[in-house]
Write a protein that holds these residues in place. Structure first.
Motif, PDB file in Angstrom:
ATOM      1  N   ALA A  36       0.867  -1.174   0.000  1.00 13.43           N
ATOM      2  CA  ALA A  36       0.000   0.000   0.000  1.00 13.43           C
ATOM      3  C   ALA A  36       0.900   1.218   0.000  1.00 13.43           C
ATOM      4  CB  ALA A  36      -0.908   0.011   1.225  1.00 13.43           C
ATOM      5  N   THR A  37       0.475   2.256  -0.693  1.00 11.77           N
ATOM      6  CA  THR A  37       1.226   3.497  -0.676  1.00 11.77           C
ATOM      7  C   THR A  37       0.398   4.569   0.024  1.00 11.77           C
ATOM      8  OG1 THR A  37       0.457   4.210  -2.868  1.00 11.77           O
ATOM      9  CG2 THR A  37       2.508   2.936  -2.776  1.00 11.77           C
ATOM     10  N   PHE A  38       1.115   5.483   0.659  1.00 17.97           N
ATOM     11  CA  PHE A  38       0.442   6.554   1.389  1.00 17.97           C
ATOM     12  C   PHE A  38       1.347   7.761   1.461  1.00 17.97           C
ATOM     13  CE2 PHE A  38       2.964   4.393   4.583  1.00 17.97           C
ATOM     14  CZ  PHE A  38       3.402   5.404   5.441  1.00 17.97           C
ATOM     15  N   GLN A  39       0.759   8.863   1.877  1.00 15.17           N
ATOM     16  CA  GLN A  39       1.520  10.070   2.156  1.00 15.17           C
ATOM     17  C   GLN A  39       0.924  10.717   3.386  1.00 15.17           C
ATOM     18  OE1 GLN A  39       0.187  11.718  -1.671  1.00 15.17           O
ATOM     19  NE2 GLN A  39      -0.106  13.648  -0.549  1.00 15.17           N
ATOM     20  N   TYR A  40       1.686  11.596   3.980  1.00 20.03           N
ATOM     21  CA  TYR A  40       1.189  12.354   5.125  1.00 20.03           C
ATOM     22  C   TYR A  40       0.513  13.617   4.609  1.00 20.03           C
ATOM     23  CZ  TYR A  40       3.988   9.327   8.119  1.00 20.03           C
ATOM     24  OH  TYR A  40       4.511   8.251   8.766  1.00 20.03           O
ATOM     25  N   GLY A  41      -0.648  13.919   5.177  1.00 18.52           N
ATOM     26  CA  GLY A  41      -1.352  15.148   4.836  1.00 18.52           C
ATOM     27  C   GLY A  41      -1.345  16.095   6.015  1.00 18.52           C
ATOM     28  N   ASP A  42      -1.968  17.240   5.826  1.00 14.81           N
ATOM     29  CA  ASP A  42      -2.093  18.214   6.909  1.00 14.81           C
ATOM     30  C   ASP A  42      -2.944  17.635   8.028  1.00 14.81           C
ATOM     31  OD1 ASP A  42      -0.624  20.083   5.456  1.00 14.81           O
ATOM     32  OD2 ASP A  42      -2.411  20.935   4.524  1.00 14.81           O
ATOM     33  N   SER A  43      -2.543  17.877   9.261  1.00 18.01           N
ATOM     34  CA  SER A  43      -3.269  17.361  10.426  1.00 18.01           C
ATOM     35  C   SER A  43      -4.718  17.845  10.416  1.00 18.01           C
ATOM     36  CB  SER A  43      -2.607  17.808  11.729  1.00 18.01           C
ATOM     37  OG  SER A  43      -1.381  17.157  11.893  1.00 18.01           O
ATOM     38  N   VAL A  44      -5.618  16.919  10.705  1.00 15.26           N
ATOM     39  CA  VAL A  44      -7.036  17.244  10.826  1.00 15.26           C
ATOM     40  C   VAL A  44      -7.351  17.523  12.294  1.00 15.26           C
ATOM     41  CG1 VAL A  44      -9.381  16.340  10.525  1.00 15.26           C
ATOM     42  CG2 VAL A  44      -7.634  15.886   8.789  1.00 15.26           C
ATOM     43  N   LYS A  45      -6.752  16.713  13.168  1.00 15.42           N
ATOM     44  CA  LYS A  45      -6.848  16.927  14.615  1.00 15.42           C
ATOM     45  C   LYS A  45      -5.507  17.457  15.082  1.00 15.42           C
ATOM     46  CE  LYS A  45     -10.114  13.264  15.717  1.00 15.42           C
ATOM     47  NZ  LYS A  45     -10.312  12.039  16.487  1.00 15.42           N
ATOM     48  N   GLN A  46      -5.532  18.446  15.926  1.00 10.58           N
ATOM     49  CA  GLN A  46      -4.290  19.064  16.373  1.00 10.58           C
ATOM     50  C   GLN A  46      -3.324  18.018  16.934  1.00 10.58           C
ATOM     51  OE1 GLN A  46      -4.824  22.461  18.848  1.00 10.58           O
ATOM     52  NE2 GLN A  46      -2.657  22.626  19.326  1.00 10.58           N
ATOM     53  N   GLY A  47      -2.132  18.003  16.380  1.00 15.61           N
ATOM     54  CA  GLY A  47      -1.080  17.129  16.865  1.00 15.61           C
ATOM     55  C   GLY A  47      -1.156  15.696  16.365  1.00 15.61           C
ATOM     56  N   GLY A  48      -2.205  15.348  15.635  1.00 15.47           N
ATOM     57  CA  GLY A  48      -2.345  13.976  15.162  1.00 15.47           C
ATOM     58  C   GLY A  48      -1.967  13.846  13.704  1.00 15.47           C
ATOM     59  N   PRO A  49      -1.326  12.747  13.328  1.00 13.65           N
ATOM     60  CA  PRO A  49      -0.958  12.546  11.931  1.00 13.65           C
ATOM     61  C   PRO A  49      -2.198  12.295  11.069  1.00 13.65           C
ATOM     62  CG  PRO A  49      -0.410  10.597  13.207  1.00 13.65           C
ATOM     63  CD  PRO A  49      -0.911  11.629  14.179  1.00 13.65           C
ATOM     64  N   HIS A  50      -2.122  12.698   9.825  1.00 13.58           N
ATOM     65  CA  HIS A  50      -3.185  12.454   8.856  1.00 13.58           C
ATOM     66  C   HIS A  50      -2.576  11.676   7.696  1.00 13.58           C
ATOM     67  CE1 HIS A  50      -6.932  13.021   6.738  1.00 13.58           C
ATOM     68  NE2 HIS A  50      -6.250  13.437   5.681  1.00 13.58           N
ATOM     69  N   ILE A  51      -3.144  10.531   7.394  1.00 15.39           N
ATOM     70  CA  ILE A  51      -2.634   9.642   6.353  1.00 15.39           C
ATOM     71  C   ILE A  51      -3.554   9.701   5.148  1.00 15.39           C
ATOM     72  CG2 ILE A  51      -2.089   7.227   5.775  1.00 15.39           C
ATOM     73  CD1 ILE A  51      -0.257   8.476   7.922  1.00 15.39           C
ATOM     74  N   ILE A  52      -2.952   9.799   3.983  1.00 14.81           N
ATOM     75  CA  ILE A  52      -3.710   9.726   2.729  1.00 14.81           C
ATOM     76  C   ILE A  52      -3.295   8.423   2.049  1.00 14.81           C
ATOM     77  CG2 ILE A  52      -4.190  10.804   0.503  1.00 14.81           C
ATOM     78  CD1 ILE A  52      -3.199  13.474   1.853  1.00 14.81           C
ATOM     79  N   TRP A  53      -4.194   7.451   2.059  1.00 12.43           N
ATOM     80  CA  TRP A  53      -3.926   6.174   1.402  1.00 12.43           C
ATOM     81  C   TRP A  53      -4.092   6.370  -0.096  1.00 12.43           C
ATOM     82  CZ3 TRP A  53      -1.527   2.640   4.040  1.00 12.43           C
ATOM     83  CH2 TRP A  53      -1.708   2.566   5.418  1.00 12.43           C
ATOM     84  N   ARG A  54      -3.051   6.053  -0.866  1.00 12.93           N
ATOM     85  CA  ARG A  54      -3.017   6.313  -2.298  1.00 12.93           C
ATOM     86  C   ARG A  54      -3.334   5.086  -3.150  1.00 12.93           C
ATOM     87  NH1 ARG A  54       0.172  10.754  -3.948  1.00 12.93           N
ATOM     88  NH2 ARG A  54       0.875   9.494  -5.712  1.00 12.93           N
ATOM     89  N   ARG A  55      -2.712   3.962  -2.840  1.00 12.16           N
ATOM     90  CA  ARG A  55      -2.867   2.726  -3.628  1.00 12.16           C
ATOM     91  C   ARG A  55      -2.788   1.529  -2.697  1.00 12.16           C
ATOM     92  NH1 ARG A  55      -1.441   2.538  -9.044  1.00 12.16           N
ATOM     93  NH2 ARG A  55      -2.866   0.781  -8.912  1.00 12.16           N
ATOM     94  N   CYS A  56      -3.332   0.401  -3.116  1.00 14.43           N
ATOM     95  CA  CYS A  56      -3.102  -0.870  -2.417  1.00 14.43           C
ATOM     96  C   CYS A  56      -3.324  -2.000  -3.385  1.00 14.43           C
ATOM     97  CB  CYS A  56      -3.949  -0.985  -1.148  1.00 14.43           C
ATOM     98  SG  CYS A  56      -5.589  -1.582  -1.325  1.00 14.43           S
ATOM     99  N   GLY A  57      -2.525  -3.031  -3.221  1.00 18.13           N
ATOM    100  CA  GLY A  57      -2.592  -4.183  -4.122  1.00 18.13           C
ATOM    101  C   GLY A  57      -1.274  -4.923  -4.100  1.00 18.13           C
ATOM    102  N   THR A  58      -0.835  -5.348  -5.292  1.00 16.80           N
ATOM    103  CA  THR A  58       0.426  -6.070  -5.419  1.00 16.80           C
ATOM    104  C   THR A  58       1.537  -5.077  -5.741  1.00 16.80           C
ATOM    105  OG1 THR A  58       0.138  -6.431  -7.788  1.00 16.80           O
ATOM    106  CG2 THR A  58      -0.835  -8.094  -6.308  1.00 16.80           C
ATOM    107  N   HIS A  59       2.687  -5.614  -6.111  1.00 14.46           N
ATOM    108  CA  HIS A  59       3.805  -4.748  -6.503  1.00 14.46           C
ATOM    109  C   HIS A  59       3.435  -3.832  -7.667  1.00 14.46           C
ATOM    110  CE1 HIS A  59       6.298  -7.583  -4.152  1.00 14.46           C
ATOM    111  NE2 HIS A  59       7.064  -6.528  -3.993  1.00 14.46           N
TER     112      HIS A  59
END
Length: 97
Positions: free
Chosen positions: A68-91
């Protein structure tokens, strides 16, 4: 508590997974979230690392041929990480992470 969102591409990828693959992914995400909440490095078994040639994009291993690929986005909750899931599957997700 981390927050997340998914891209349309991730949603299409996820829909194509088998029931077992979806469960394996969910189990890996539980561990991923535990590590995020603890504020520590990701456990070795998740093999979280940068994707070469895709600045700011990371990969996570959730099965022998499950990625799975992801990136970090701007925090939605103060101090908490925000993950943007981009893809998932095989190689194959690395063709366009």
């Amino acid at each position: 508590m981390p927050t997340y969102e998914t891209t349309r591409r991730f949603e299409r990828d996820f829909h194509r997974l088998t029931r077992d693959q979806k469960e394996n992914f969910r189990q890996a995400v539980r561990l991923f979230v535990e590590d995020l909440e603890a504020g520590k490095r990701f456990r070795n078994g998740l093999r979280v690392r940068s994707v070469r040639g895709a600045k700011g994009v990371f990969e996570m291993t959730w099965a022998p041929d499950g990625r799975a690929t992801f990136q970090y986005g701007d925090s939605v909750k103060q101090g908490g990480p925000h993950i943007i899931w981009r893809r998932c599957g095989t190689h194959d997700v690395f063709r366009s992470p």
